[in-house]
Design a protein around this motif. Structure first.
Motif, short mmCIF file in Angstrom:
data_model
loop_
_atom_site.label_atom_id
_atom_site.label_comp_id
_atom_site.label_asym_id
_atom_site.label_seq_id
_atom_site.Cartn_x
_atom_site.Cartn_y
_atom_site.Cartn_z
N ASP A 1 0.83 -1.21 0.00
CA ASP A 1 0.00 0.00 0.00
C ASP A 1 0.86 1.26 0.00
O ASP A 1 0.52 2.26 -0.65
N ARG A 2 1.96 1.24 0.73
CA ARG A 2 2.86 2.40 0.76
C ARG A 2 3.43 2.68 -0.62
O ARG A 2 3.46 3.83 -1.07
N ARG A 3 3.87 1.63 -1.29
CA ARG A 3 4.44 1.81 -2.62
C ARG A 3 3.39 2.34 -3.60
O ARG A 3 3.66 3.23 -4.40
N GLU A 4 2.19 1.78 -3.53
CA GLU A 4 1.13 2.21 -4.44
C GLU A 4 0.77 3.67 -4.19
O GLU A 4 0.55 4.44 -5.13
N GLN A 5 0.72 4.07 -2.93
CA GLN A 5 0.41 5.45 -2.59
C GLN A 5 1.43 6.41 -3.22
O GLN A 5 1.06 7.44 -3.81
N ILE A 6 2.69 6.08 -3.10
CA ILE A 6 3.74 6.96 -3.62
C ILE A 6 3.80 6.91 -5.13
O ILE A 6 4.00 7.94 -5.80
N LEU A 7 3.61 5.73 -5.71
CA LEU A 7 3.63 5.62 -7.18
C LEU A 7 2.45 6.36 -7.80
O LEU A 7 2.60 6.97 -8.88
N ALA A 8 1.30 6.32 -7.15
CA ALA A 8 0.16 7.08 -7.65
C ALA A 8 0.46 8.58 -7.62
O ALA A 8 0.15 9.32 -8.56
N ALA A 9 1.10 9.03 -6.54
CA ALA A 9 1.49 10.44 -6.44
C ALA A 9 2.55 10.78 -7.49
O ALA A 9 2.51 11.85 -8.10
N ALA A 10 3.47 9.85 -7.73
CA ALA A 10 4.50 10.08 -8.74
C ALA A 10 3.89 10.22 -10.12
O ALA A 10 4.35 11.03 -10.94
N SER A 11 2.84 9.42 -10.41
CA SER A 11 2.17 9.52 -11.71
C SER A 11 1.55 10.90 -11.91
O SER A 11 1.60 11.46 -13.00
N VAL A 12 0.98 11.45 -10.83
CA VAL A 12 0.39 12.78 -10.92
C VAL A 12 1.48 13.82 -11.20
O VAL A 12 1.35 14.66 -12.10
N VAL A 13 2.56 13.76 -10.44
CA VAL A 13 3.61 14.77 -10.57
C VAL A 13 4.36 14.64 -11.89
O VAL A 13 4.56 15.63 -12.61
N PHE A 14 4.80 13.43 -12.24
CA PHE A 14 5.50 13.25 -13.50
C PHE A 14 4.58 13.53 -14.69
O PHE A 14 5.01 14.04 -15.73
N GLY A 15 3.30 13.21 -14.52
CA GLY A 15 2.35 13.50 -15.59
C GLY A 15 2.25 14.98 -15.85
O GLY A 15 2.22 15.43 -17.00
N GLU A 16 2.21 15.78 -14.80
CA GLU A 16 2.09 17.24 -14.95
C GLU A 16 3.42 17.89 -15.35
O GLU A 16 3.44 18.81 -16.16
N ARG A 17 4.52 17.40 -14.78
CA ARG A 17 5.81 18.08 -14.94
C ARG A 17 6.75 17.41 -15.93
O ARG A 17 7.73 18.03 -16.37
N GLY A 18 6.52 16.14 -16.23
CA GLY A 18 7.48 15.37 -17.01
C GLY A 18 8.61 14.87 -16.13
O GLY A 18 8.69 15.22 -14.94
N TYR A 19 9.48 14.07 -16.71
CA TYR A 19 10.58 13.52 -15.92
C TYR A 19 11.54 14.62 -15.47
O TYR A 19 11.97 14.65 -14.31
N ALA A 20 11.89 15.53 -16.37
CA ALA A 20 12.86 16.57 -16.04
C ALA A 20 12.34 17.48 -14.94
O ALA A 20 13.09 17.89 -14.05
N GLY A 21 11.05 17.80 -14.97
CA GLY A 21 10.50 18.76 -14.02
C GLY A 21 10.01 18.15 -12.72
O GLY A 21 9.85 18.86 -11.72
N GLY A 22 9.77 16.84 -12.72
CA GLY A 22 9.29 16.19 -11.50
C GLY A 22 10.38 16.08 -10.45
O GLY A 22 11.55 15.88 -10.78
N THR A 23 10.03 16.23 -9.20
CA THR A 23 11.01 16.13 -8.11
C THR A 23 10.47 15.20 -7.03
O THR A 23 9.25 15.04 -6.86
N THR A 24 11.39 14.60 -6.29
CA THR A 24 10.96 13.75 -5.18
C THR A 24 10.26 14.57 -4.11
O THR A 24 9.38 14.06 -3.40
N ASP A 25 10.61 15.84 -3.99
CA ASP A 25 9.96 16.70 -3.01
C ASP A 25 8.48 16.91 -3.37
O ASP A 25 7.60 16.82 -2.50
#
Length: 208
Positions: A13-37
């Motif tokens: 569940d922890r991994r899915e929660q973070i990966l779902a959030a990563a999809s939102v951020v990378f989707g909006e910003r792309g790989y170059a613009g996405g940050t772990t923060d």
């Protein structure tokens, strides 16, 4: 959510929660613009927690892209498994298309896949993007029972669907040309897709 609360969740569940959030951020910003923060902020955990779990942005993008591809693969496999053998090619295309457009209403999944495909030149992500695309093609051809030409035609329609959803064409529904194009592409699903697109919430301004 605090790190302590996150740790009390199951590892999956922890991994899915973070990966779902990563999809939102990378989707909006792309790989170059996405940050772990930004991903940590979206997931409601600390940046250190994200880094401990995934080891950095490159691996996090890889896993988010693999997750998006896996969702498509699973949706197609589930749909194909329900075929009886009596379906026409039109029936198959409609069933798979319905599964795909429902899944792509998740804008994070949609845009993460597009960003992955745009990195075909990259030594790390290019092979991943090609492998993901071909995995879905093989399911369409081998498990859904399409010929190579039928699968190719279906993918062409699918990429048009992807582009129209990515550019939020439903936002232009008042333009008759936009409605003509979307009706030809989405058929009877066009009203539902317009509604789903309107319900999508983009990444907050403070997190961009």
């Amino acid at each position: 959510m605090s790190d302590d609360e996150a740790r009390r969740m199951s590892a999956e569940d922890r991994r899915e929660q973070i990966l779902a959030a990563a999809s939102v951020v990378f989707g909006e910003r792309g790989y170059a613009g996405g940050t772990t923060d930004a991903i940590a902020h979206e997931a409601g955990v600390s940046q250190a927690y994200v880094v401990r779990m995934f080891g950095g942005k490159e691996n996090l993008f890889r896993e988010a892209a693999e997750r998006a591809s896996r969702l498509v693969l699973e949706a197609f496999r589930t749909t194909a498994a329900g075929f009886t053998g009596d379906e026409t090619i039109h029936d198959k295309r409609m069933a798979l298309g319905f599964a795909y457009t429902n899944l792509m209403s998740d804008r994070g999944t949609l845009l993460t896949l597009l960003h992955l495909f745009s990195l075909g030149h990259d030594e790390t992500f290019g092979p991943l993007g090609r492998a993901c695309f071909l995995d879905v093609y093989r399911v369409t051809r081998d498990e859904a029972g399409m010929s190579a030409q039928e699968a190719s035609d279906f993918f062409a329609q699918g990429m048009l669907t992807t582009v129209l959803l990515a550019m939020r064409m439903p936002d232009a529904q008042d333009d008759p040309a936009a409605m003509d194009l979307m009706t030809c592409t989405f058929g009877e699903q066009v009203t539902d897709l317009i509604r789903l697109t309107q319900m999508q919430t983009p990444l907050g301004t403070s997190a961009r």
